[in-house]
Design an enzyme around this catalytic site. Structure first.
Site, mmCIF file in Angstrom:
data_model
loop_
_atom_site.group_PDB
_atom_site.id
_atom_site.type_symbol
_atom_site.label_atom_id
_atom_site.label_comp_id
_atom_site.label_asym_id
_atom_site.label_seq_id
_atom_site.Cartn_x
_atom_site.Cartn_y
_atom_site.Cartn_z
ATOM 1 N N GLN A 44 39.992 -23.203 26.957
ATOM 2 C CA GLN A 44 40.660 -22.208 27.780
ATOM 3 C C GLN A 44 40.817 -22.624 29.240
ATOM 4 O OE1 GLN A 44 38.060 -18.921 25.854
ATOM 5 N NE2 GLN A 44 39.908 -17.877 26.492
ATOM 6 N N HIS A 64 51.170 -26.492 19.902
ATOM 7 C CA HIS A 64 52.295 -27.429 19.946
ATOM 8 C C HIS A 64 53.285 -27.192 18.811
ATOM 9 C CE1 HIS A 64 49.540 -30.453 22.265
ATOM 10 N NE2 HIS A 64 50.025 -29.495 23.052
ATOM 11 N N ASP A 77 47.300 -27.290 27.424
ATOM 12 C CA ASP A 77 47.339 -28.724 27.754
ATOM 13 C C ASP A 77 46.758 -29.018 29.130
ATOM 14 O OD1 ASP A 77 48.594 -28.939 25.341
ATOM 15 O OD2 ASP A 77 50.477 -29.766 26.108
ATOM 16 N N ARG A 102 27.597 -20.168 31.673
ATOM 17 C CA ARG A 102 27.778 -20.446 30.252
ATOM 18 C C ARG A 102 29.134 -21.124 30.062
ATOM 19 N NH1 ARG A 102 30.112 -16.710 25.767
ATOM 20 N NH2 ARG A 102 29.892 -18.112 23.984
ATOM 21 N N HIS A 147 33.191 -23.301 20.532
ATOM 22 C CA HIS A 147 33.975 -22.156 20.978
ATOM 23 C C HIS A 147 35.422 -22.347 20.522
ATOM 24 C CE1 HIS A 147 34.035 -18.705 24.073
ATOM 25 N NE2 HIS A 147 35.184 -18.662 23.417
ATOM 26 N N ASN A 191 30.289 -19.404 19.014
ATOM 27 C CA ASN A 191 30.801 -18.229 19.698
ATOM 28 C C ASN A 191 31.682 -17.413 18.760
ATOM 29 O OD1 ASN A 191 31.468 -16.718 22.373
ATOM 30 N ND2 ASN A 191 33.453 -17.078 21.408
ATOM 31 N N GLU A 192 31.264 -16.185 18.500
ATOM 32 C CA GLU A 192 32.060 -15.208 17.756
ATOM 33 C C GLU A 192 32.608 -15.722 16.428
ATOM 34 O OE1 GLU A 192 35.120 -13.394 20.062
ATOM 35 O OE2 GLU A 192 33.762 -12.658 21.611
ATOM 36 N N ASN A 332 28.534 -10.552 22.801
ATOM 37 C CA ASN A 332 29.814 -10.320 23.481
ATOM 38 C C ASN A 332 30.260 -8.899 23.185
ATOM 39 O OD1 ASN A 332 29.671 -13.014 24.147
ATOM 40 N ND2 ASN A 332 31.453 -13.642 22.956
ATOM 41 N N TYR A 334 33.010 -5.769 24.611
ATOM 42 C CA TYR A 334 34.109 -5.384 25.494
ATOM 43 C C TYR A 334 34.520 -3.922 25.348
ATOM 44 C CZ TYR A 334 34.983 -10.370 26.412
ATOM 45 O OH TYR A 334 34.872 -11.691 26.793
ATOM 46 N N GLU A 401 29.190 -12.224 27.090
ATOM 47 C CA GLU A 401 30.543 -11.929 27.581
ATOM 48 C C GLU A 401 30.704 -10.431 27.741
ATOM 49 O OE1 GLU A 401 33.886 -13.557 25.428
ATOM 50 O OE2 GLU A 401 32.879 -15.472 25.100
#
Length: 495
Positions: A44, A64, A77, A102, A147, A191-192, A332, A334, A401
């Site tokens: 990311q 892509h 990219d 992290r 991740h 992660n998740e 995590n 939200y 998170e």
């Protein structure tokens, strides 16, 4: 078992309604040892997708070849170009005064083909230098091994649906431990897994398996096997370094849509499918998948004329290895959802959602954000933490998170309000007895938000993607968070 579900619901709900020792307008302070940090993930923010020996990941290939599936048709990219801006990002961390950072390691940056016979020394150098720079500033590095950016070469072999990938992940983790465990003391294996198994193999995120009710379960099964293998390897060969290993699970609180018994039961079923799928094998004393998950998938598989359950079965050795295979829980969180009983209809086409058999929605009156799935519901955070405490014997929790996406801009008062309300709810959960050790805001800087591209901004720092320098500018929320980290108390002003 159903009576146990109702008991848990009653306990968690009762905690919400009890009179608070700390009122909404009183000072909220956290213990002296409590840690505040921020988080990012390799794909990311790093960019540098094909330089210095890095191999192709599934998200490189996906963005892509399927730009139409990304909201703004963009790729990672270059992203925030953090690969070339390590010192700048560390300066941001210092300005925030965070206690930990992290970040994740890109598997294909370390092993271009995913296999341990070909190690990319530049990748090891990059992460080693990042760790050194963090330690030099007294910032604790917390490292996620996976991740979501699987080497494409391994996806060509079936990715997380192929059982042998557990061995390849073990090999990769061992190389990373060999080079970094002398300095990194907090590790997360995954992660998740709910997200990348359900949405990547069961849905249309990378790698786009779109095989709900089949590939998602195969993925989850092999992820759990890989997690246990790496945890036991660390326990055996690297525990002397003083480190600890956990896993990061996402948990949107599942609130019953009404007081009806059917909706109460449906909400608990949703919790078991969405959270217990990965938490129960590791954190429950009995281990294995949640009973309601095994029962429903087995019965529905039979009604769909399958000779066996679509949910794989662990060996006895795997069950034993999985139980207790985490030193803490990375959480995590939200948002919150409402859950009602489903129609009970069984469709011929297998589906995770048919197996779960509930209706999930959100209250339209809950405050919106820039993400369609994310409504602001701070009380759900407290309930989720208490549910974990009651269900899994109060494991140590590190919130890995929590954050909110908003339209671009630096005067992000709504982000400050979101963070303050969720931190207050977390503090209340700690007063309830929840063993929460730290909080991590998502995210340090704006980043590539998977299929949403750059349209959703979560950063404490704005990133100008139109600039070749990828200029970072602090938002109001960065000033708020810097005050929080210095005092460990919620600021009453941040202008």
């Amino acid at each position: 078992m159903q009576s146990q579900y109702y008991f848990i619901t009653v306990i968690v709900t009762a905690l919400w309604f009890r009179v608070e020792a700390t009122r909404a307008n009183s000072e909220v302070c956290f213990p002296p040892h409590f840690m505040f940090g921020v988080a990012t993930a390799a794909y990311q923010i790093e960019g540098a997708w094909n330089i210095s020996g890095k191999g192709e990941s599934i998200w490189d290939r996906y963005t892509h070849t399927h730009p139409e599936r990304i909201f703004d048709h963009k790729t990672g990219d270059v992203a925030a170009d953090s690969y070339h801006r390590v010192k700048e990002d560390v300066r941001l961390l210092v300005a925030l005064g965070v206690h930990h950072y992290r970040f994740s390691i890109s598997w294909p940056r370390i092993l271009p083909t995913g296999l341990s016979n070909d190690t990319n020394e530049d990748g090891i150098r990059y992460y080693s230098e990042l760790v050194d720079q963090l330690l030099a500033k007294n910032i604790v590095p917390m490292v996620t091994l996976y991740h979501w950016d699987l080497p494409q070469a391994l996806q060509d072999l079936g990715g997380w649906t192929n059982p042998i990938i557990a061995e390849y992940f073990h090999d990769y983790a061992k190389i990373v431990f060999e080079h970094l465990s002398d300095r990194v003391k907090v590790w997360f294996t995954f992660n998740e897994p709910l997200s990348f198994c359900q949405e990547g193999y069961g849905g249309t995120d990378a790698p786009g398996g779109n095989s709900s009710g089949f590939e998602d379960y195969l993925c989850g099964h092999n992820v759990l096997r890989a997690h246990a293998s790496v945890y036991r390897m660390f326990e055996r060969d690297y525990r002397h370094t003083g480190g600890a290993v956990g896993i990061v699970l996402d948990f949107a609180w599942m609130e019953p849509a009404s007081t009806a018994l059917e909706d109460q039961k449906a909400a608990e079923t949703a919790r078991q499918f969405q959270f217990g799928w990965f938490a129960h094998p590791i954190f429950s004393p009995e281990g294995d998948y949640p009973p309601v998950m095994k029962q429903r998938i087995n019965e529905i598989s039979k009604r769909q004329n399958f000779p066996r359950s679509r949910l794989p079965v662990f060996t006895q050795e795997e069950l034993v290895s999985l139980r207790g295979s985490s030193d803490f829980l990375g959480l995590n969180h939200y948002t919150t959802c409402l859950v009602a009983a489903g129609s009970g209809k069984i469709y011929p086409q297998p589906s995770f959602y048919t197996d779960m058999g509930v209706l999930i929605s959100q209250n339209p009156d809950w405050p919106r954000t820039n993400s369609t799935w994310l409504r602001v519901v701070p009380w759900g955070f407290r309930r989720a933490l208490n549910y974990i405490r009651v269900s899994y014997n109060n494991p140590p929790v590190l919130v890995t998170e929590n954050g909110v996406s908003l339209p671009r801009g630096t005067h992000d008062l709504r982000r400050v309000q979101y963070a303050a309300s969720y931190l207050r709810a977390m503090h209340q959960a700690m007063q309830d007895g929840c063993d929460v050790r730290g909080y991590t805001h998502w995210s340090l800087i704006d980043n590539f938000e998977w299929t949403r591209g750059y349209s959703e901004r979560f950063g404490l720092y704005d990133v100008n993607y139109a600039s070749s320098a990828r200029t970072r500018t602090p938002r109001l929320s960065a000033r708020f968070y810097a005050k929080l980290t210095r005092t460990r108390c919620l600021p009453d002003s941040w202008e």
